[in-house]
Write an enzyme that holds these catalytic residues in place. Structure first.
Site, PDB file in Angstrom:
ATOM      1  N   GLU A  34      -5.158   1.339 -19.130  1.00  0.00           N
ATOM      2  CA  GLU A  34      -4.085   1.880 -18.280  1.00  0.00           C
ATOM      3  C   GLU A  34      -3.021   3.073 -18.666  1.00  0.00           C
ATOM      4  OE1 GLU A  34      -4.281   1.388 -14.505  1.00  0.00           O
ATOM      5  OE2 GLU A  34      -4.789  -0.873 -15.270  1.00  0.00           O
ATOM      6  N   THR A  36      -3.806   5.583 -19.537  1.00  0.00           N
ATOM      7  CA  THR A  36      -4.120   6.623 -20.398  1.00  0.00           C
ATOM      8  C   THR A  36      -4.701   7.963 -19.816  1.00  0.00           C
ATOM      9  OG1 THR A  36      -6.450   5.259 -20.007  1.00  0.00           O
ATOM     10  CG2 THR A  36      -5.152   5.028 -22.162  1.00  0.00           C
ATOM     11  N   ASP A  37      -4.828   7.805 -18.481  1.00  0.00           N
ATOM     12  CA  ASP A  37      -5.664   8.755 -17.772  1.00  0.00           C
ATOM     13  C   ASP A  37      -4.814  10.104 -17.551  1.00  0.00           C
ATOM     14  OD1 ASP A  37      -3.781   8.161 -15.493  1.00  0.00           O
ATOM     15  OD2 ASP A  37      -5.521   8.327 -13.909  1.00  0.00           O
ATOM     16  N   SER A  68      -5.289   5.416  12.615  1.00  0.00           N
ATOM     17  CA  SER A  68      -5.859   4.263  11.793  1.00  0.00           C
ATOM     18  C   SER A  68      -5.583   2.614  12.353  1.00  0.00           C
ATOM     19  CB  SER A  68      -4.972   4.279  10.581  1.00  0.00           C
ATOM     20  OG  SER A  68      -5.248   3.028   9.803  1.00  0.00           O
ATOM     21  N   SER A 126      -1.385  -2.053  -3.392  1.00  0.00           N
ATOM     22  CA  SER A 126      -1.584  -3.018  -4.304  1.00  0.00           C
ATOM     23  C   SER A 126      -1.960  -2.553  -5.645  1.00  0.00           C
ATOM     24  CB  SER A 126      -2.542  -4.027  -3.700  1.00  0.00           C
ATOM     25  OG  SER A 126      -1.871  -4.640  -2.535  1.00  0.00           O
ATOM     26  N   SER A 130      -5.950   2.252  -2.426  1.00  0.00           N
ATOM     27  CA  SER A 130      -6.421   2.806  -1.079  1.00  0.00           C
ATOM     28  C   SER A 130      -6.019   4.090  -0.654  1.00  0.00           C
ATOM     29  CB  SER A 130      -5.602   1.680  -0.144  1.00  0.00           C
ATOM     30  OG  SER A 130      -4.295   1.961  -0.115  1.00  0.00           O
ATOM     31  N   GLU A 167      -3.069  14.294  -4.095  1.00  0.00           N
ATOM     32  CA  GLU A 167      -1.967  13.267  -4.268  1.00  0.00           C
ATOM     33  C   GLU A 167      -0.738  13.869  -5.011  1.00  0.00           C
ATOM     34  OE1 GLU A 167      -3.428   9.450  -4.153  1.00  0.00           O
ATOM     35  OE2 GLU A 167      -1.166   8.611  -4.880  1.00  0.00           O
ATOM     36  N   ASP A 179      -8.349   7.313 -10.458  1.00  0.00           N
ATOM     37  CA  ASP A 179      -8.588   6.974  -9.310  1.00  0.00           C
ATOM     38  C   ASP A 179      -9.489   7.510  -8.029  1.00  0.00           C
ATOM     39  OD1 ASP A 179      -6.591   5.085  -9.949  1.00  0.00           O
ATOM     40  OD2 ASP A 179      -5.005   5.798  -8.854  1.00  0.00           O
ATOM     41  N   TYR A 229       6.668   5.902 -12.087  1.00  0.00           N
ATOM     42  CA  TYR A 229       5.433   6.369 -12.388  1.00  0.00           C
ATOM     43  C   TYR A 229       5.599   7.613 -13.066  1.00  0.00           C
ATOM     44  CZ  TYR A 229       0.531   7.602 -12.412  1.00  0.00           C
ATOM     45  OH  TYR A 229      -0.698   8.189 -12.622  1.00  0.00           O
TER      46      TYR A 229
END
Ligand code: ADP
Ligand code: MG
Length: 400
Positions: A34, A36-37, A68, A126, A130, A167, A179, A229
């Protein structure tokens, strides 16, 4: 919601006729590795059987009509290929639009708009990605619908990179590549051991014997998560700059634990030091976890997961009382090999490895303690490990 219902919903919104095509992309859960990416390190995610579906039909003009089933209140959101608001859409369509914008930015020009219907069964926000699922979904749809401008030659990895670009630059979340890569490339019953430094990867069989992956959702919305983040990301960059004055490295994960311990005194700031320490140790844990799994050593794999959580709690500081409660209680349960937060943290989910015969009691025990301490319920999912992005067949009757 089966494919027949999806097709009916599409026709209901946008009318019959034309070439309606269907696509699926999974959510993902990261087992270990986690934060690390974006530091050039290893991650170890797998695809889920939960995911996102898209039905689309190409238009003859440049309009975009998007609906949606998860955001019915927005109705059909209308825009066009000439109108990119860079996240100021302030609704879910910024993800698909971000991907369309990124296609243009990367030289894959789009000439026609689409009618699009989306449905997903990944709990949103979550930490099960998604958003990446929706981005890659849009990417594979665009690839399938376009044979011009080099688009037909795009690989799934190209699409994952474009999803990440969307993103980062359109939605404004500085995520790493994990992701989108996991969602695009996942394989049923395997996890992906990915080196985010150069995107080399290996499929590792998820041989868990009589254990299963259980995801516990804290149901805590990750408010502020995106700004924190981005803050963690810049702290890692600052720590790297300091370490680079002592060693010729291009990312934090170029350092082994031994290297790091030798030169860590160059970082005076305690917060930056702990951020860097988490990343370097987590990278080593991830390699060791994959080795443990290869040796069928679930116990060791679980122990490394527990250590990962402690490090994310104490050194990287991205957990919080909800995730800590889920993990602490999980560790007390019988038949639990290991447990940790997964995804960006601050809320979202934990992932635990639980023995088959203990899953019911795990859910009962963790669920009731969580409810008592936090004041609302957690949700539990016994994860199916599923395939990555693919087309779904809609036959003449709209059935699979
Ligand atoms: P995560 O990726 O952890 O689930 P994010 O906040 O990054 O959380 O992304 C969630 C957002 O992605 C949702 O608020 C919504 O805008 C978009 N999204 C995800 N799934 C769908 C869906 N099925 N339909 C429409 N939008 C979706
Ligand atoms: Mg996301």
């Amino acid at each position: 919601m089966d494919n027949n219902n999806l097709l009916n919903a599409f026709v209901d919104k946008f009318g019959e006729g034309g070439d309606i095509r269907g696509y699926f992309t999974p959510g993902r859960v990261n087992l270990i590795g986690e934060y690390t990416d974006f530091n050039g390190g290893y991650v170890f995610p797998c695809g889920l059987t939960m995911g996102t579906y898209m039905l689309a039909r190409k238009r003859t003009d440049r309009k975009l009509n998007m609906y949606s089933l998860n955001f019915k209140k927005n109705g059909v959101v209308q825009s066009s290929l000439d109108e990119f608001l860079k996240g100021l859409e302030k609704n879910w369509t910024m993800y698909p639009k971000g991907v369309m914008w990124a296609f243009g930015e990367k030289g894959y020009e789009l000439n026609y708009g689409y009618d699009i219907l989306v449905y997903g069964n990944i709990p949103n926000g979550s930490g099960l990605s998604s958003s990446a699922s929706l981005e890659v979904l849009t990417g594979i749809m665009l690839k399938d619908m376009n044979s011009t401008n080099g688009i037909a030659g795009m690989s799934l990895q190209d699409i994952a990179l474009i999803g990440q670009y969307a993103e980062n630059k359109y939605v404004g979340v500085n995520c790493g590549i994990m992701d989108q890569f996991a969602v695009a490339m996942a394989k049923k019953d395997y996890a992906i051991f990915l080196d985010t430094n150069n995107l080399s990867f290996k499929y590792v069989p998820l041989k868990l014997g009589n254990y299963k992956i259980v995801i516990s959702s804290s149901n805590k919305k990750r408010s502020l998560a995106d700004s924190k983040y981005n803050e963690r990301r810049s702290q890692c960059e600052k720590a790297l700059a300091l370490l680079q004055t002592r060693k010729n490295i291009s990312c934090l994960c170029d350092l082994t634990v031994a290297d790091f311990n030798e030169i860590q005194d160059v970082i005076q700031d305690d917060v930056l030091l702990r951020r860097a320490k988490h990343v370097v140790y987590e990278n080593e844990r991830t390699k060791n976890a994959v080795t443990a799994l290869g040796n069928n050593n679930i116990k060791e794999f679980g122990k490394l997961m527990n250590e990962s959580h402690s490090s994310l709690r104490d050194d990287f500081e991205v957990t919080g009382i909800e995730l800590d409660t889920l993990v602490e209680e999980a560790e007390k349960c019988e038949g639990v090999a290991g447990s940790r937060m997964t995804g960006a943290g601050f809320g979202g989910c934990t992932v635990s490895i639980v023995r088959d015969d203990c899953i019911d009691s795990f859910i009962e025990q963790v669920g009731s303690v969580y409810q008592e301490k936090i004041g609302y319920c957690a949700d539990f999912y016994v994860a199916g490990v599923g395939d990555g992005a693919h087309k779904i067949d809609l036959d003449a009757r709209g059935l699979l």
